[in-house]
Design a protein around this motif. Structure first.
Motif, short mmCIF file in Angstrom:
data_model
loop_
_atom_site.label_atom_id
_atom_site.label_comp_id
_atom_site.label_asym_id
_atom_site.label_seq_id
_atom_site.Cartn_x
_atom_site.Cartn_y
_atom_site.Cartn_z
N GLU A 61 0.90 -1.32 0.07
CA GLU A 61 -0.05 0.13 -0.11
C GLU A 61 0.74 1.08 -0.05
OE1 GLU A 61 -3.40 0.58 -0.33
OE2 GLU A 61 -3.27 -1.46 -0.71
N ALA A 62 2.13 1.15 0.56
CA ALA A 62 3.21 2.45 0.79
C ALA A 62 3.44 2.62 -0.50
CB ALA A 62 3.96 2.10 1.85
N LYS A 95 -3.61 1.12 10.09
CA LYS A 95 -2.32 1.23 10.92
C LYS A 95 -1.55 2.52 10.73
CE LYS A 95 -1.20 -2.98 9.69
NZ LYS A 95 -0.19 -4.10 9.61
N MET A 96 -0.83 2.56 11.53
CA MET A 96 0.18 3.83 11.31
C MET A 96 1.44 3.10 11.11
SD MET A 96 -1.04 6.73 12.24
CE MET A 96 -1.90 7.71 13.01
N PRO A 97 2.17 3.74 10.00
CA PRO A 97 3.57 3.27 9.27
C PRO A 97 4.68 3.23 10.30
CG PRO A 97 3.36 5.61 8.97
CD PRO A 97 1.89 5.35 9.64
N ASN A 98 5.39 2.29 9.79
CA ASN A 98 6.76 2.16 10.74
C ASN A 98 7.90 2.59 9.69
OD1 ASN A 98 7.17 -0.11 8.98
ND2 ASN A 98 7.10 -1.64 10.44
N MET A 99 9.19 2.29 10.16
CA MET A 99 9.98 2.95 8.87
C MET A 99 10.25 1.82 7.57
SD MET A 99 13.70 1.39 10.76
CE MET A 99 14.10 -0.13 11.57
N ILE A 100 9.77 0.72 7.58
CA ILE A 100 9.74 -0.22 6.63
C ILE A 100 8.74 0.24 5.68
CG2 ILE A 100 9.63 -2.49 5.60
CD1 ILE A 100 11.73 -1.97 8.14
N THR A 117 7.25 3.66 5.48
CA THR A 117 7.65 4.73 5.02
C THR A 117 8.91 4.84 4.08
OG1 THR A 117 6.85 5.54 7.11
CG2 THR A 117 7.66 7.24 5.82
N GLY A 118 10.00 3.70 4.57
CA GLY A 118 11.02 3.64 3.61
C GLY A 118 10.51 3.12 2.40
N THR A 119 9.59 2.10 2.01
CA THR A 119 9.29 1.81 1.09
C THR A 119 8.58 2.94 0.24
OG1 THR A 119 8.87 -0.40 1.94
CG2 THR A 119 7.85 0.25 -0.46
N VAL A 171 18.35 13.03 -1.26
CA VAL A 171 16.93 12.44 -0.81
C VAL A 171 16.50 13.18 0.04
CG1 VAL A 171 15.61 10.29 0.27
CG2 VAL A 171 17.77 9.88 -0.99
N ASP A 172 15.17 13.71 -0.05
CA ASP A 172 14.39 14.73 0.86
C ASP A 172 13.24 14.49 0.70
OD1 ASP A 172 14.19 16.52 2.64
OD2 ASP A 172 14.66 18.36 1.27
N ASP A 173 12.42 13.61 1.72
CA ASP A 173 11.01 13.40 1.48
C ASP A 173 10.66 12.98 3.17
OD1 ASP A 173 11.93 10.77 2.20
OD2 ASP A 173 11.75 10.28 0.03
N VAL A 174 9.52 12.75 3.45
CA VAL A 174 8.99 12.48 4.64
C VAL A 174 9.82 11.46 5.35
CG1 VAL A 174 7.27 10.57 3.91
CG2 VAL A 174 6.81 12.25 6.08
N PHE A 175 10.51 10.63 4.60
CA PHE A 175 11.27 9.61 5.30
C PHE A 175 12.83 10.02 5.50
CE2 PHE A 175 14.09 6.11 5.26
CZ PHE A 175 13.78 5.45 6.39
N GLY A 176 13.47 10.15 4.25
CA GLY A 176 14.70 10.35 4.21
C GLY A 176 15.31 12.13 4.20
N ARG A 177 15.16 12.94 4.95
CA ARG A 177 15.27 14.17 4.99
C ARG A 177 16.91 14.32 5.20
NH1 ARG A 177 10.83 15.93 9.42
NH2 ARG A 177 9.04 15.07 8.65
N GLY A 178 17.29 15.03 4.04
CA GLY A 178 18.82 15.25 3.87
C GLY A 178 19.39 14.30 3.67
N GLY A 179 18.99 13.14 3.11
CA GLY A 179 19.62 11.78 2.63
C GLY A 179 20.45 11.83 1.58
N THR A 180 21.44 11.15 1.58
CA THR A 180 22.54 10.97 0.42
C THR A 180 22.65 9.37 0.26
OG1 THR A 180 24.37 11.12 1.87
CG2 THR A 180 23.73 13.02 0.98
N VAL A 181 23.07 9.23 -1.12
CA VAL A 181 23.32 7.82 -1.48
C VAL A 181 24.78 7.55 -1.64
CG1 VAL A 181 22.81 5.84 -3.16
CG2 VAL A 181 20.99 7.58 -2.29
N GLY A 182 25.37 6.69 -0.75
CA GLY A 182 26.91 6.36 -0.92
C GLY A 182 27.18 5.55 -2.20
#
Length: 401
Positions: free
Chosen positions: A51-52, A299-304, A306-308, A339-350
């Motif tokens: 669903e996410a 249900k409320m989301p967990n990190m899996i 929201t990460g998806t 990466v800048d969204d509700v999950f990964g704010r200020g994220g970068t990919v190595g």
């Protein structure tokens, strides 16, 4: 007239080439969500991750490069052979461009190897082993929501600082459990603690009594539960029957999320320290996303979950920016884009495919302190991404120069 026809043909050829360069290679973009939908990790990710993913597509507009985006899903039953067969079928005959979620480390490692062979994208949000961006890294593989190192730094580090300097591990007997035990062991020892022993249990075991008795008799201050999902919940329930915490030992749920706390209940889970990459009640943006998710799933989301959502969204952004769903171009763009969204704010990919983002050290509230349904956590600390994750240069990935 002949010159005119030749000029027209050349124009059409150039136009069609330009359109092809800015389009999906087969007239659609197809993403597969492959995870546990019926077993020990069904609440951890499961259908809610599907669903996410659908939410992400809808929020993106349902299309990318003018073609529809399709989500397909399947249950791998926590079995690498079943997951591998599904992945090969999806990549080879069903035009799936990317596979995501991939709960269970042994499954994720198997599918990432296939994706590397087929030169296809995989983005892991459900599995934890650091091998995915270490010795098993892939130029087309990405690890998004969390990993065992981040959990060790968060939960393990917090408990050692609180005086929990001797540990005994109950470990799930497969790649994820080994990785989580090893990462936490390394962190405990580096912080001046000791590990007095460990025991391994089968995935989805119903009886933890013999394992818990070994942990109890070890005298360790902390019993580290290097497992997840219903295995962790069942171990906590049965530990209460043996009076383990009443005897002064502390349980460390090394991978425990909002979904498992809800299933266990605040009465049993209160006081547990855990680490997640997202908490729905953190701020207004998180609450707004969570409400939309709750309206769909109950249900409320967990990190899996929201990460998806984040992984699907970022993939579609990369396809849009690259102007194609061709693997090499999309993988290159995923490595370059912030990466800048509700999950990964200020994220970068190595360069090893690890998405580096902040994690949160959380403590389960007492029932009396919970102000509304699903209000389960106090945020104890924010763990900066550079502390939570292994430096790509030290990850063991041969892609890192």
């Amino acid at each position: 007239m002949r010159k005119s026809l030749i000029a027209s043909a050349a124009f059409l050829l150039a136009s069609s080439t330009a359109v092809l360069a800015q389009s999906a290679t087969d007239g659609k973009v197809k993403i597969g969500i492959l995870n546990d939908q019926s077993g020990v990790y069904a609440d951890f990710g499961g259908k809610s991750s599907v669903e996410a993913a659908k939410m992400a597509v809808e929020d993106f507009g349902g299309k990318v490069l003018g073609v529809p985006v399709e989500i397909v899903d399947a249950d791998h039953q926590n079995k690498p052979d079943i997951a591998s067969n599904i992945a090969r079928q999806w990549y080879d005959t069903e035009q799936v461009d990317a596979i995501m979620e991939l709960t269970t480390s042994s499954v994720a490692l198997a599918v990432q190897a296939i994706a590397k062979e087929k030169k296809k994208i995989d983005i892991v949000t459900g599995a934890a082993t650091t091998d995915l961006t270490g010795k098993a890294c892939s130029p087309y593989g990405f690890h998004w929501a969390y990993d065992t190192h981040a959990l060790a730094v968060g939960t393990g580090g917090a408990l050692v600082k609180q005086g929990g300097d001797s540990w005994f591990f109950l470990t799930a007997d497969y790649a994820f459990g080994y990785s989580l035990e090893q990462q936490t062991t390394d962190y405990v020892k580096a912080s001046g603690g000791t590990v007095v022993g460990a025991v391994r249990h089968p995935l989805s075991t119903q009886d933890f009594s013999s394992f818990l008795l070994q942990a109890q008799s070890s005298g360790a201050k902390v019993i580290g539960l290097a497992n997840a999902g219903l295995d962790t919940s069942n171990a906590i329930k049965q530990a209460a029957e043996f009076g383990i915490t009443q005897g002064g030992q502390h349980l460390a749920a090394l991978l425990f999320t909002l979904a498992e706390v809800h299933g266990l209940g605040l009465e049993a889970a209160q006081g547990l320290t855990l680490t997640e990459g997202y908490y729905w009640n953190r701020d207004d943006e998180s609450r707004a996303f969570a409400k939309k998710f709750f309206d769909r799933t109950g249900k409320m989301p967990n990190m899996i979950h929201t990460g998806t959502y984040s992984a699907v969204t970022q993939y579609l952004k990369a396809v849009q920016k690259a102007g194609t769903d061709e693997t090499e171009a999309v993988a290159k763009t995923l490595h370059e884009m912030p990466v800048d969204d509700v999950f990964g704010r200020g994220g970068t990919v190595g360069p090893n495919g690890r998405m580096i983002h902040d994690m949160y050290l959380l403590q389960v509230k007492k029932p009396a302190d919970s102000k509304e349904p699903w209000d389960y956590f106090n945020v104890l600390a924010t763990i900066p991404g550079k502390e939570a994750y292994i430096d790509p240069a030290k990850s063991g990935c041969d892609l890192v120069k």
